[in-house]
Every structure is written in C-alpha cells, then in structure tokens.
Design a protein around this motif. Structure first.
Motif, PDB file in Angstrom:
ATOM      1  N   ARG A  42       0.766  -1.162  -0.034  1.00  0.00           N
ATOM      2  CA  ARG A  42       0.017  -0.019   0.095  1.00  0.00           C
ATOM      3  C   ARG A  42       1.023   1.335   0.062  1.00  0.00           C
ATOM      4  O   ARG A  42       0.369   2.071  -0.585  1.00  0.00           O
ATOM      5  CB  ARG A  42      -1.112  -0.015   1.229  1.00  0.00           C
ATOM      6  CG  ARG A  42      -2.064   1.156   1.050  1.00  0.00           C
ATOM      7  CD  ARG A  42      -3.052   0.987   2.326  1.00  0.00           C
ATOM      8  NE  ARG A  42      -4.115   2.091   2.322  1.00  0.00           N
ATOM      9  CZ  ARG A  42      -3.964   3.338   2.533  1.00  0.00           C
ATOM     10  NH1 ARG A  42      -3.055   3.597   3.320  1.00  0.00           N
ATOM     11  NH2 ARG A  42      -5.026   4.184   2.344  1.00  0.00           N
ATOM     12  N   THR A  43       1.873   1.150   0.683  1.00  0.00           N
ATOM     13  CA  THR A  43       2.609   2.495   0.676  1.00  0.00           C
ATOM     14  C   THR A  43       4.154   2.277   0.648  1.00  0.00           C
ATOM     15  O   THR A  43       4.696   1.061   0.586  1.00  0.00           O
ATOM     16  CB  THR A  43       2.594   3.062   2.141  1.00  0.00           C
ATOM     17  OG1 THR A  43       3.123   2.141   3.108  1.00  0.00           O
ATOM     18  CG2 THR A  43       1.164   3.356   2.460  1.00  0.00           C
ATOM     19  N   THR A  44       5.019   3.411   0.242  1.00  0.00           N
ATOM     20  CA  THR A  44       6.495   3.511  -0.040  1.00  0.00           C
ATOM     21  C   THR A  44       6.831   4.268   1.391  1.00  0.00           C
ATOM     22  O   THR A  44       6.536   5.242   1.672  1.00  0.00           O
ATOM     23  CB  THR A  44       6.828   4.138  -1.202  1.00  0.00           C
ATOM     24  OG1 THR A  44       6.236   3.292  -2.191  1.00  0.00           O
ATOM     25  CG2 THR A  44       8.335   4.100  -1.298  1.00  0.00           C
ATOM     26  N   THR A  45       7.971   3.511   1.954  1.00  0.00           N
ATOM     27  CA  THR A  45       8.676   4.111   3.161  1.00  0.00           C
ATOM     28  C   THR A  45       9.677   4.550   2.946  1.00  0.00           C
ATOM     29  O   THR A  45      10.557   3.954   2.434  1.00  0.00           O
ATOM     30  CB  THR A  45       8.764   3.074   4.339  1.00  0.00           C
ATOM     31  OG1 THR A  45       7.408   2.390   4.640  1.00  0.00           O
ATOM     32  CG2 THR A  45       9.242   3.608   5.522  1.00  0.00           C
ATOM     33  N   ILE A  46       9.995   5.783   3.218  1.00  0.00           N
ATOM     34  CA  ILE A  46      11.356   6.642   2.893  1.00  0.00           C
ATOM     35  C   ILE A  46      11.761   6.996   4.396  1.00  0.00           C
ATOM     36  O   ILE A  46      11.166   7.708   5.021  1.00  0.00           O
ATOM     37  CB  ILE A  46      11.013   7.928   1.924  1.00  0.00           C
ATOM     38  CG1 ILE A  46      10.373   7.315   0.727  1.00  0.00           C
ATOM     39  CG2 ILE A  46      12.236   8.795   1.620  1.00  0.00           C
ATOM     40  CD1 ILE A  46      10.037   8.476  -0.354  1.00  0.00           C
ATOM     41  N   LYS A  47      12.978   6.735   4.465  1.00  0.00           N
ATOM     42  CA  LYS A  47      13.829   7.167   5.564  1.00  0.00           C
ATOM     43  C   LYS A  47      14.595   8.720   5.401  1.00  0.00           C
ATOM     44  O   LYS A  47      15.476   8.642   4.622  1.00  0.00           O
ATOM     45  CB  LYS A  47      14.954   6.350   6.050  1.00  0.00           C
ATOM     46  CG  LYS A  47      15.430   6.526   7.570  1.00  0.00           C
ATOM     47  CD  LYS A  47      16.365   5.369   7.888  1.00  0.00           C
ATOM     48  CE  LYS A  47      16.990   5.753   9.164  1.00  0.00           C
ATOM     49  NZ  LYS A  47      17.884   4.527   9.577  1.00  0.00           N
ATOM     50  N   ALA A  48      14.048   9.683   5.982  1.00  0.00           N
ATOM     51  CA  ALA A  48      14.747  10.885   5.823  1.00  0.00           C
ATOM     52  C   ALA A  48      16.125  11.080   6.467  1.00  0.00           C
ATOM     53  O   ALA A  48      16.380  10.273   7.417  1.00  0.00           O
ATOM     54  CB  ALA A  48      13.608  12.032   6.118  1.00  0.00           C
ATOM     55  N   PRO A  49      16.881  12.111   5.937  1.00  0.00           N
ATOM     56  CA  PRO A  49      18.360  12.187   6.634  1.00  0.00           C
ATOM     57  C   PRO A  49      18.035  12.499   8.121  1.00  0.00           C
ATOM     58  O   PRO A  49      19.197  12.374   8.876  1.00  0.00           O
ATOM     59  CB  PRO A  49      18.893  13.467   5.916  1.00  0.00           C
ATOM     60  CG  PRO A  49      17.946  13.255   4.405  1.00  0.00           C
ATOM     61  CD  PRO A  49      17.042  12.839   4.725  1.00  0.00           C
TER      62      PRO A  49
END
Length: 363
Positions: free
Chosen positions: A226-233
């Motif tokens: 369902r979603t895309t997980t992005i790890k921010a700096p």
C-alpha cells in the motif's frame, strides 16, 4: 498326574507369548527402523551435503543457488520422514480404512513441504529481483507478500484436488467474490498495482536516495502493498502512498549511477592570480577526494569560473562522491581545507561589499 496338564498349559502360554512378541517385533520394529533411517539420512544430507553445496554457492556470483539451498534446509529431512512413514505404514497392524486415512494425511504433509520449499524460493527470488543500488538485496515486502500468497494458494488448491474436493465451484465463488472486493477496495488495489508498477519498471528501487516533487527526500526503505516508506536524513520515516510515487516526478540520485557530482561555489578577489587559484583549488580537491572516505579518488576535480560578481570573481569546484549522503562530509572537509590553504597562499576571499549612494537634500 496333575502336573502334566499344568505343564502343557504353561508351554502353550509361553508359545503364545513368543508368537505375540515376534509379531510385535515384526510389525513395529521394522517401521521404526525405516523411519529412523530416514531421519538419519535426512540429517546427513542437510548437515554434510547441503553444507558443502552452500560453501560452493558462496563462491559463485549468482545468488540464486544460495536461495535454493537455503530453501531446502529442514525440508529434506521432513520429506524423507514422510516417505519413510509411507513405506513403514504397510507393515503396521492397522485396519485398511485407517491406513488409507494415514496415506491421505501423509500426502497432504508431502504437498505442504513442497509448498513451503517453493514459497521460500519464490520469496528469495522476489527479494533478489529488487536488488539495491550497491548490489545488496533490499526489502520489497510487496513482492514477498505476492510471492508467498501465490505459492500457498496454489498449494492449498492442489491439496483440495488431491483430497477429491472439486475446486471449480470454489474458483467460481472466488471470482465473483473478488469482483465485489475489488469494487469495495479500489484505493487499496490502486496502491497495490502502483507498487507493482514501480518495482517492475525499476525506476525506484529499495535503497535508492530519492526526492519527490513535493520536497520530501531520503532512502527508500520498503515498498509494501500500500505505501512506500522513505527514511529521511533526519532519521524519521516518510510514508507515501504508492499511487503518489507512481504519478509524481521523482529525482533518483542513485540512477543510473550512484556516484554523485558535488558542486561547491567559491569567490576570490579581483586582484587574485586566477591561474594560481585554479592550481591551489585543484590540489586541495584532489587531496580531499583521496583522503576522505566517500570521495572518488579516480575523479579529476574541475574548476570553472562562472562570472564577475559584485565583489568577487565567482567559480564552481566540481567533486564526485560515491553516493548522495557522502557529499556532506566532502563539502565540510573541502571548505575547511580550502580556507586554510587560501590563507597560507595569500588568496583573499572578499567580504560582500555594497556601495550605497544617497542623494543630498535639495533644500
């Protein structure tokens, strides 16, 4: 006269005991030997043969052989035990109806073992298909879910078919029910197929550093159903629906090459020797690329003068980092070293100067 009949009875009892004991040995000892031999054979295959095959697989570049070998761990022993029980069951003193039921149970267990092995292989190859930018296998849970669910669904259908259950009405019911579910879960299914599209097109891969058109950026941690997980700096997670990722403009810093150009702007005074400025700057840039982790030592740094500014001659220094996140350390170290070197060489970095002209009072 009374002892002779008692001796005969004792002899008959002893003979019956011997026959019963012999029958028990024949009926139960051989099945136990067969099953025990299957266990020993399975352990030998897994701990000796599979272990050696795993070492050989580690030497190859293709990772698929490792996936296949790991998928068979624990399965071979279980399969041999099931086969051993199947052959040993013919020696057991049980009713034919119970024997037929036992064979059905063993058949179901055999299909389950094959399903588990195939599921492990499918999951492994699904993860292998989402290889990250550096060649390591990254997580793509949407592929894992689809692969595992597909294999187990096929396994269940095969089990039902082997038990004599007609799967045609079941498939028909699933088709009608699937249409109703699709209408009720349009948003969820759109995200699911958007995630499949993103992975299939390989425009965005798990592990890539991306920036969305809305400004969010970071490393792609996972692409789920369902979603895309992005790890921010800043070390927090950004959850984005797959449809947003598929439809938005995405800047991928890891494609087609993970190495990134680093541009640093500088300025020197108008009385500076530009030839000397260029030589000193390139010398510092080479040292930074060679000595700092994250730089590309083989890259030749470039200096390009860009304009005559208000108070300085401006130029850009072009470096190259191994990946997007390495540029910050390169910039830090380059600015620190270039300031120190300019001070030693007498190269002036002028302060911003602005001339203000005021009109006098006409009165």
């Amino acid at each position: 006269m009374q002892t002779e009949p008692s001796n005969e009875v004792a002899a008959i009892v002893d003979s019956l005991k011997g026959a019963i004991h012999e029958k028990v040995v024949v009926n139960w000892l051989w099945p136990a030997i067969i099953v025990g031999g299957a266990v020993v054979l399975g352990l030998v295959i897994e701990r000796v043969i599979l272990a050696r095959l795993r070492k050989l697989a580690d030497r190859t570049e293709w990772q698929g052989d490792e996936i296949i070998i790991d998928a068979l761990r624990g399965i071979i022993t279980t399969l041999l035990v099931i086969i051993g029980l199947f052959f040993a069951s013919y020696s057991l003193p049980i009713h034919p109806s119970w024997l037929a039921l036992l064979h059905k149970v063993l058949k179901v267990l055999l299909i389950l073992c094959g399903t588990v092995a195939l599921s492990r292989m499918a999951v492994g190859f699904a993860r292998l298909s989402s290889v990250g930018a550096e060649g390591e296998i990254k997580s793509a849970s949407i592929l894992v879910y689809i692969a595992r669910a597909s294999v187990y669904l096929i396994g269940v259908l095969i089990i039902l078919q082997s038990l004599g259950v007609s799967i045609t009405p079941l498939l028909t019911a699933l088709g009608v029910g699937g249409l109703a579910v699709a209408l009720a879960l349009q948003d969820t299914l759109s995200n699911l197929f958007a995630g499949i599209h993103v992975l299939a097109s390989r425009k965005v891969r798990p592990g890539d550093y991306i920036r969305l058109e809305t400004g969010q950026e970071g490393n792609v941690v996972d692409i789920s159903w369902r979603t895309t997980t992005i790890k921010a700096p800043a070390n927090h997670l950004i959850i984005v629906p797959n449809t947003r990722v598929a439809s938005s403009i995405v800047l991928d810093f890891d494609q087609p090459d993970r190495e990134t150009i680093v541009v640093i702007g500088l300025g020197v005074g108008y009385d500076s020797d530009l030839g000397k400025v260029e030589r000193v700057t390139i010398d510092v840039a080479k040292a930074v690329l060679t000595e700092i982790d994250g730089g590309v030592p083989t890259f030749e740094p470039v200096v390009r003068f860009t304009e005559f500014g208000d108070y300085a001659i401006k130029f850009n220094v072009i470096l190259r980092s191994r990946q997007f996140g390495d540029q910050f350390l390169l910039k830090h170290e380059f600015i620190r070293r270039i300031h120190e070197r300019y001070c030693k060489e007498g190269i002036v970095i002028p302060y911003p100067v602005r001339e203000i002209v005021t009109r006098g009072d006409k009165s």
